[in-house]
Design an enzyme around this catalytic site. Structure first.
Site, short mmCIF file in Angstrom:
data_model
loop_
_atom_site.label_atom_id
_atom_site.label_comp_id
_atom_site.label_asym_id
_atom_site.label_seq_id
_atom_site.Cartn_x
_atom_site.Cartn_y
_atom_site.Cartn_z
N HIS A 261 5.96 -3.03 3.52
CA HIS A 261 6.06 -4.43 3.13
C HIS A 261 5.61 -5.30 4.30
O HIS A 261 5.86 -4.97 5.45
CB HIS A 261 7.51 -4.79 2.74
CG HIS A 261 7.58 -6.04 1.93
ND1 HIS A 261 7.67 -7.28 2.51
CD2 HIS A 261 7.51 -6.23 0.61
CE1 HIS A 261 7.66 -8.18 1.55
NE2 HIS A 261 7.57 -7.58 0.39
N ASP A 312 9.07 -2.18 -5.69
CA ASP A 312 8.32 -1.51 -6.75
C ASP A 312 8.63 -0.02 -6.85
O ASP A 312 8.23 0.62 -7.81
CB ASP A 312 6.81 -1.69 -6.52
CG ASP A 312 6.38 -3.11 -6.82
OD1 ASP A 312 6.93 -3.69 -7.76
OD2 ASP A 312 5.51 -3.63 -6.10
N1 ACO Z 1 1.42 4.14 2.58
C1 ACO Z 1 0.88 4.63 3.71
N2 ACO Z 1 0.70 3.90 4.83
C2 ACO Z 1 1.09 2.63 4.79
C3 ACO Z 1 1.68 2.05 3.66
C4 ACO Z 1 1.83 2.86 2.52
N3 ACO Z 1 2.38 2.38 1.42
N4 ACO Z 1 1.98 0.77 3.91
C5 ACO Z 1 1.61 0.54 5.16
N5 ACO Z 1 1.06 1.66 5.70
C6 ACO Z 1 0.53 1.81 7.04
C7 ACO Z 1 -0.92 1.35 7.03
O1 ACO Z 1 -1.81 2.40 6.75
C8 ACO Z 1 -1.07 0.80 8.43
O2 ACO Z 1 -1.22 1.88 9.32
P1 ACO Z 1 -2.25 1.78 10.54
O3 ACO Z 1 -1.75 0.63 11.37
O4 ACO Z 1 -2.14 3.11 11.17
O5 ACO Z 1 -3.59 1.50 9.95
C9 ACO Z 1 0.28 0.17 8.71
O6 ACO Z 1 1.22 0.90 7.90
C10 ACO Z 1 0.35 -1.32 8.36
O7 ACO Z 1 -0.05 -1.45 6.99
P2 ACO Z 1 -0.86 -2.66 6.41
O8 ACO Z 1 -1.47 -2.27 5.10
O9 ACO Z 1 -1.78 -3.24 7.43
O10 ACO Z 1 0.34 -3.67 6.19
P3 ACO Z 1 0.26 -5.02 5.36
O11 ACO Z 1 1.39 -5.84 5.81
O12 ACO Z 1 -1.10 -5.61 5.41
O13 ACO Z 1 0.47 -4.52 3.84
C11 ACO Z 1 1.46 -3.73 1.90
C12 ACO Z 1 1.67 -4.53 3.17
C13 ACO Z 1 0.22 -4.24 1.14
C14 ACO Z 1 2.67 -3.91 1.00
C15 ACO Z 1 1.27 -2.23 2.26
O14 ACO Z 1 2.46 -1.74 2.83
C16 ACO Z 1 0.88 -1.40 1.06
O15 ACO Z 1 -0.31 -1.32 0.74
N6 ACO Z 1 1.86 -0.77 0.36
C17 ACO Z 1 1.56 -0.02 -0.85
C18 ACO Z 1 1.43 -0.96 -2.04
C19 ACO Z 1 2.74 -1.53 -2.47
O16 ACO Z 1 3.73 -0.84 -2.61
N7 ACO Z 1 2.75 -2.85 -2.74
C20 ACO Z 1 3.93 -3.55 -3.22
C21 ACO Z 1 4.47 -4.45 -2.15
S1 ACO Z 1 5.93 -5.28 -2.69
C22 ACO Z 1 5.36 -6.41 -3.78
O17 ACO Z 1 4.28 -6.92 -3.69
C23 ACO Z 1 6.20 -6.77 -4.87
#
Ligand code: ACO
Length: 375
Positions: A261, A312
């Protein structure tokens, strides 16, 4: 280059002030207008939370009675919206159907183009009241089932489950659904709410702002994740396959849906509550299979990636036990988040300033146009 303060994805950028919602990402607290959302989910109904978000205080008994009547009487769709839903291909994604129906409903709103605060408030009531009707009606139309008219005397949660499934929900299902609606009702400047506010900030109308928000919620990095979680759980298929499936996903650097998140750096409080409902409903239904698989996924992702489940992760399992189809999970998110979207849109109108950030330009600046034969 001078430091422009650029933050990829606007991370931690404060874009506006708001009285509506506070998230403490370190402590894992979500607060609507001063009240903890978990407390509200235990001691209030979704309709009371909508009232709270719009008007700033919880309703007293008289106010709630009037509000419920207003919402109940506004559930019926305009015939033009029903015709539109019936005319869509049956393969249309329910989220696309909802986006299109909301856009059309704006054209047929009885208050037309008027934008006075009291008119926008009436439009907000119609949006909260009618989005569940749109979602349920389209699901039945695409299955060639007769559409069930809204029952104005039922609570919003019960009425939706009734219109969707044709069955009166059990007490446990009705409570779980109402709780899920409360927990999804608002979440500060999440991507879809930001979209809504950007659109409202141009003084465009409330239906246009909501249509923007629905389009944004649809994406798998936002509301669309709840569908993807259940697809993942189904694809994994068994407890034994959890670790091999996740190992492969980690190796391919795939995102695991339902984890991580932007704001919470600890447990998402909404996931904590929905996990409990998922476990209790599984016990009632005598089917722990999906819940156990979710637990195993949660444990392994935590262990390997130090990521926490977000809202989610458990919501889909709860919805499935209510016989809600997987591709209706994200529209269900909209049934709840319309409360927050409309509250934010009204707040934006009340104290508007155009939202127009800058970009840090990274291209060339002094090219000259060559005649076409020389390019
Ligand atoms: N699975 C694997 N790795 C992850 C995940 C995940 N779900 N979420 C974050 N990471 C990792 C990223 O790969 C990244 O690693 P790195 O720095 O080595 O490249 C690091 O954690 C930071 O992740 P970002 O994607 O840059 O974080 P951001 O804040 O931009 O994204 C988000 C947040 C979009 C929610 C992300 O965690 C994600 O894509 N999660 C999966 C989708 C999801 O569940 N969305 C629902 C969110 S809640 C809602 O909207 C109601």
């Amino acid at each position: 280059m001078a430091d422009t303060g650029f933050k990829a994805g606007l991370e931690d950028v404060v874009a506006l002030t708001s009285d509506l919602c506070f998230i403490d990402g370190k402590e894992g607290r979500l607060v609507y207008r001063g009240y903890d959302a978990v407390d509200l989910s235990e001691h209030a109904t979704f309709e009371e939370v909508v009232f709270l978000l719009w008007y700033g205080n919880l309703p007293n008994a008289g106010q709630l009675k009037t509000f419920l009547r207003e919402l109940g009487e506004s559930r019926q769709l305009d015939p033009a919206v029903e015709r539109l839903l019936a005319s869509l291909p049956k393969t249309t994604a329910p989220m696309d159907a909802l986006r299109t129906a909301v856009s059309l409903a704006g054209i047929y709103d009885p208050d037309g183009d008027a934008m006075e605060p009291e008119v926008n408030q009436r439009k907000a009531v119609r949006l909260v009241a009618q989005i569940p009707t749109m979602v349920a009606a389209f699901d039945r139309m695409r299955k060639d089932l007769p559409v069930i008219a809204p029952d104005r005397d039922l609570a919003l949660a019960d009425n939706f489950l009734w219109m969707l499934t044709g069955k009166r929900p059990s007490g446990q299902n009705a409570k779980a659904f109402d709780t899920a609606l409360i927990l999804h009702a608002d979440h500060e400047l999440n991507a879809s709410t930001f979209s809504a506010r950007v659109t409202a900030g141009t003084l465009s109308d409330i239906y246009s702002a909501t249509t923007s928000a629905i389009g944004t919620l649809k994406g798998p990095l936002h509301g669309g994740a709840n569908e993807q979680v259940m697809r993942m759980v189904d694809e994994i298929g068994s407890l034994d396959n959890v670790r091999p499936w996740l190992d492969q996903a980690f190796q391919e650097k795939r995102k695991i849906m339902g984890f991580g998140h932007r704001v919470y750096k600890t447990d998402d409080p909404r996931a904590v509550v929905l996990r409990r409902f998922s476990r209790e409903m599984s016990q009632t239904q005598g089917t722990m299979d999906i819940f156990n698989r979710l637990e195993a996924i949660g444990d392994y992702v935590r262990e390997q990636k130090h990521l926490h489940p977000n809202v989610d992760f458990y919501s889909g399992s709860v919805y499935r036990m209510m016989e809600i189809p997987v591709d209706v999970f994200t529209p269900v998110f909209a049934i709840s988040r319309i409360a927050g979207w409309t509250a934010h849109i009204l707040e934006q109108y009340h104290n508007n300033r155009l939202i127009r950030p800058r970009a840090e330009y990274t291209g060339p600046t002094h090219l000259t146009v060559k005649p076409i034969a020389e390019r």
